[in-house]
Design a protein around this motif. Structure first.
Motif, PDB file in Angstrom:
ATOM      1  N   MET A   1     -41.625 -12.096  48.506  1.00 39.30           N
ATOM      2  CA  MET A   1     -40.445 -11.245  48.616  1.00 39.30           C
ATOM      3  C   MET A   1     -40.850  -9.787  48.852  1.00 39.30           C
ATOM      4  SD  MET A   1     -37.131 -11.079  48.607  1.00 39.30           S
ATOM      5  CE  MET A   1     -35.651 -10.244  48.039  1.00 39.30           C
ATOM      6  N   LYS A   2     -41.973  -9.358  48.298  1.00 38.58           N
ATOM      7  CA  LYS A   2     -42.388  -7.966  48.442  1.00 38.58           C
ATOM      8  C   LYS A   2     -42.653  -7.593  49.896  1.00 38.58           C
ATOM      9  CE  LYS A   2     -47.355  -8.782  47.811  1.00 38.58           C
ATOM     10  NZ  LYS A   2     -48.557  -8.496  46.994  1.00 38.58           N
ATOM     11  N   ASP A   3     -42.935  -8.593  50.744  1.00 36.10           N
ATOM     12  CA  ASP A   3     -43.191  -8.328  52.160  1.00 36.10           C
ATOM     13  C   ASP A   3     -41.907  -8.108  52.955  1.00 36.10           C
ATOM     14  OD1 ASP A   3     -45.814  -8.715  51.494  1.00 36.10           O
ATOM     15  OD2 ASP A   3     -46.045 -10.618  52.566  1.00 36.10           O
TER      16      ASP A   3
ATOM     17  N   VAL B   1     -31.560 -13.846  52.613  1.00 32.55           N
ATOM     18  CA  VAL B   1     -32.508 -14.890  52.227  1.00 32.55           C
ATOM     19  C   VAL B   1     -31.731 -16.173  51.971  1.00 32.55           C
ATOM     20  CG1 VAL B   1     -34.310 -15.574  50.608  1.00 32.55           C
ATOM     21  CG2 VAL B   1     -34.018 -13.154  51.197  1.00 32.55           C
ATOM     22  N   GLY B   2     -32.007 -17.183  52.783  1.00 33.43           N
ATOM     23  CA  GLY B   2     -31.259 -18.434  52.728  1.00 33.43           C
ATOM     24  C   GLY B   2     -30.150 -18.432  53.754  1.00 33.43           C
ATOM     25  N   ALA B   3     -30.516 -18.281  55.020  1.00 34.09           N
ATOM     26  CA  ALA B   3     -29.519 -18.094  56.081  1.00 34.09           C
ATOM     27  C   ALA B   3     -28.944 -19.396  56.617  1.00 34.09           C
ATOM     28  CB  ALA B   3     -30.139 -17.295  57.237  1.00 34.09           C
TER      29      ALA B   3
ATOM     30  N   VAL C   1     -37.204 -14.707  42.976  1.00 34.95           N
ATOM     31  CA  VAL C   1     -37.511 -13.687  43.981  1.00 34.95           C
ATOM     32  C   VAL C   1     -37.082 -12.303  43.514  1.00 34.95           C
ATOM     33  CG1 VAL C   1     -37.411 -15.369  45.857  1.00 34.95           C
ATOM     34  CG2 VAL C   1     -35.376 -14.069  45.287  1.00 34.95           C
ATOM     35  N   LEU C   2     -36.005 -12.213  42.742  1.00 29.37           N
ATOM     36  CA  LEU C   2     -35.606 -10.916  42.211  1.00 29.37           C
ATOM     37  C   LEU C   2     -36.629 -10.404  41.200  1.00 29.37           C
ATOM     38  CD1 LEU C   2     -31.747 -11.330  41.778  1.00 29.37           C
ATOM     39  CD2 LEU C   2     -32.918  -9.802  43.378  1.00 29.37           C
ATOM     40  N   GLU C   3     -37.097 -11.266  40.323  1.00 29.64           N
ATOM     41  CA  GLU C   3     -38.109 -10.868  39.340  1.00 29.64           C
ATOM     42  C   GLU C   3     -39.381 -10.384  40.020  1.00 29.64           C
ATOM     43  OE1 GLU C   3     -36.704 -14.043  35.862  1.00 29.64           O
ATOM     44  OE2 GLU C   3     -38.440 -14.450  37.148  1.00 29.64           O
TER      45      GLU C   3
ATOM     46  N   LEU D   1     -28.796  -6.731  50.351  1.00 29.38           N
ATOM     47  CA  LEU D   1     -29.551  -7.966  50.159  1.00 29.38           C
ATOM     48  C   LEU D   1     -28.590  -9.104  49.858  1.00 29.38           C
ATOM     49  CD1 LEU D   1     -32.126  -9.652  49.511  1.00 29.38           C
ATOM     50  CD2 LEU D   1     -32.065  -8.645  47.213  1.00 29.38           C
ATOM     51  N   LYS D   2     -28.751 -10.230  50.572  1.00 31.09           N
ATOM     52  CA  LYS D   2     -27.949 -11.430  50.314  1.00 31.09           C
ATOM     53  C   LYS D   2     -28.885 -12.569  49.941  1.00 31.09           C
ATOM     54  CE  LYS D   2     -24.135 -14.158  52.259  1.00 31.09           C
ATOM     55  NZ  LYS D   2     -24.569 -15.487  51.760  1.00 31.09           N
ATOM     56  N   LEU D   3     -28.599 -13.228  48.812  1.00 29.49           N
ATOM     57  CA  LEU D   3     -29.432 -14.312  48.319  1.00 29.49           C
ATOM     58  C   LEU D   3     -28.593 -15.572  48.138  1.00 29.49           C
ATOM     59  CD1 LEU D   3     -31.419 -12.400  45.550  1.00 29.49           C
ATOM     60  CD2 LEU D   3     -32.366 -13.250  47.690  1.00 29.49           C
ATOM     61  N   ASP D   4     -28.983 -16.635  48.830  1.00 26.83           N
ATOM     62  CA  ASP D   4     -28.335 -17.938  48.673  1.00 26.83           C
ATOM     63  C   ASP D   4     -29.423 -18.996  48.832  1.00 26.83           C
ATOM     64  OD1 ASP D   4     -26.812 -20.198  48.633  1.00 26.83           O
ATOM     65  OD2 ASP D   4     -25.435 -19.605  50.220  1.00 26.83           O
ATOM     66  N   ILE D   5     -30.221 -19.177  47.774  1.00 24.53           N
ATOM     67  CA  ILE D   5     -31.403 -20.035  47.854  1.00 24.53           C
ATOM     68  C   ILE D   5     -31.413 -21.085  46.741  1.00 24.53           C
ATOM     69  CG2 ILE D   5     -32.958 -18.672  49.281  1.00 24.53           C
ATOM     70  CD1 ILE D   5     -33.945 -17.241  46.846  1.00 24.53           C
ATOM     71  N   GLU D   6     -30.232 -21.549  46.395  1.00 22.95           N
ATOM     72  CA  GLU D   6     -30.063 -22.741  45.573  1.00 22.95           C
ATOM     73  C   GLU D   6     -30.884 -22.711  44.289  1.00 22.95           C
ATOM     74  OE1 GLU D   6     -27.643 -24.505  46.541  1.00 22.95           O
ATOM     75  OE2 GLU D   6     -27.491 -23.510  48.478  1.00 22.95           O
ATOM     76  N   GLY D   7     -30.615 -21.721  43.449  1.00 26.35           N
ATOM     77  CA  GLY D   7     -31.219 -21.663  42.134  1.00 26.35           C
ATOM     78  C   GLY D   7     -32.568 -20.986  42.059  1.00 26.35           C
ATOM     79  N   TYR D   8     -33.049 -20.433  43.167  1.00 29.08           N
ATOM     80  CA  TYR D   8     -34.347 -19.754  43.185  1.00 29.08           C
ATOM     81  C   TYR D   8     -34.182 -18.235  43.194  1.00 29.08           C
ATOM     82  CZ  TYR D   8     -39.406 -19.922  44.020  1.00 29.08           C
ATOM     83  OH  TYR D   8     -40.774 -19.842  43.899  1.00 29.08           O
TER      84      TYR D   8
END
Length: 310
Positions: free
Chosen positions: A214-216, A112-114, A235-237, A224-231
């Protein structure tokens, strides 16, 4: 703000002037720099520090100087230009190596955040035929991401163009484009609401982008890789029960002031996850005391940490 705009305009002017340098000379300098050692390397490094601001036109694409297997579009992107000159070892080399290692062991991958797809291409190569979903909200970055996937013949990659959100988000959201980076595919774009840790990033431009819960996306994912600038915390919650049940390995960018994300990391650690920072040569386990403290979590030269279920 005026000083920031002046710096942006100065960089634009310099890049335009540098287009006068023939692309043949650019390629020669890159070859000399990538093979030079000792004193000559220092000389070529100074030349590269100037030429790296030159747009890569008229090149359509390029291979990495230290990994010719990887091919990328020669777009007007800060990331593309850094990779063109410095290769994978010069740009987040340790992070790249760790991501390839993790992808080689995974059975379903979600990134997420490619952005333009550098990690996507590296990870999907290592993953073989394993399903790999790459999500990018910025339309211009997503277009380059698709091009890079096609350039590398990665049939296992699915590209999703949307901002990943929680269940209660609207159908579209505003994606802010930082003033400090006027390239085609900026690396620091962030959503206008719900983010943390990006107060020092003014943005006067934006685009409206579609959203996807995110559930979809998370079903069956074990990496899982997350790089979405403070968001990341949002999405984890949104899928926290699924995270706790499935226990995927998580690679996440941690900015300096992200209390919500820090709280989630503490909970995963207390639930048996190991937490490692990525160093230049090896992984460094982050201790319980370091996790519980308020000291900045990014360390060892990287903002990425790896959370691995015990």
């Amino acid at each position: 703000m005026a000083q920031s705009n002046a710096r942006v305009q100065a960089r634009i002017l310099v890049s335009r002037l540098l287009t006068l340098v023939p692309i043949g000379l650019v390629m020669l300098v890159r070859e000399r720099y990538s093979t030079a050692k000792g004193g000559p390397r220092f000389f070529w490094e100074q030349v590269v520090r100037v030429l790296r601001h030159r747009p890569l036109t008229p090149l359509a694409d390029f291979t990495l100087p230290d990994n010719p297997v990887i091919r990328l579009s020669a777009v007007r992107s800060r990331l593309a230009q850094l990779l063109f000159w410095y290769g994978e070892r010069g740009y987040e080399g340790a992070e790249t190596e760790q991501w390839r290692r993790l992808c080689g062991r995974a059975t379903r991958i979600l990134e997420v955040g490619a952005n333009i797809g550098y990690y996507t291409v590296q990870g999907a190569h290592a993953a073989g035929s394993v399903p790999y979903t790459a999500v990018e909200a910025n339309p211009e970055s997503a277009a380059v991401l698709r091009a890079n996937v096609d350039l590398n013949g990665l049939a296992n990659v699915t590209v999703v163009e949307a901002a990943v959100v929680g269940d209660d988000a609207p159908a579209t959201m505003r994606l802010l484009l930082p003033d400090r980076e006027r390239y085609t595919a900026p690396t620091g774009a962030y959503l206008a609401s719900g983010t943390e840790g990006i107060k020092d990033r003014p943005a006067t431009r934006y685009v409206e982008v579609p959203t996807i819960p995110m559930k979809d996306l998370v079903e069956g994912v074990d990496l899982l890789k997350l790089d979405i600038e403070g968001y990341e915390a949002v999405v984890l919650e949104a899928v926290w029960p699924q995270i706790l049940a499935a226990r995927p390995t998580i690679v996440v960018e941690v900015l300096a002031d992200v209390p919500r994300l820090r709280a989630l990391i503490r909970e995963l650690h207390s639930g048996g996850y190991q937490v490692h920072a990525i160093g230049s040569e090896t992984l460094h386990e982050i201790t319980t005391a370091e996790i519980e403290s308020e000291a900045p979590l990014p360390r060892y030269g990287s903002r990425d940490i790896i959370l691995t279920p015990a």
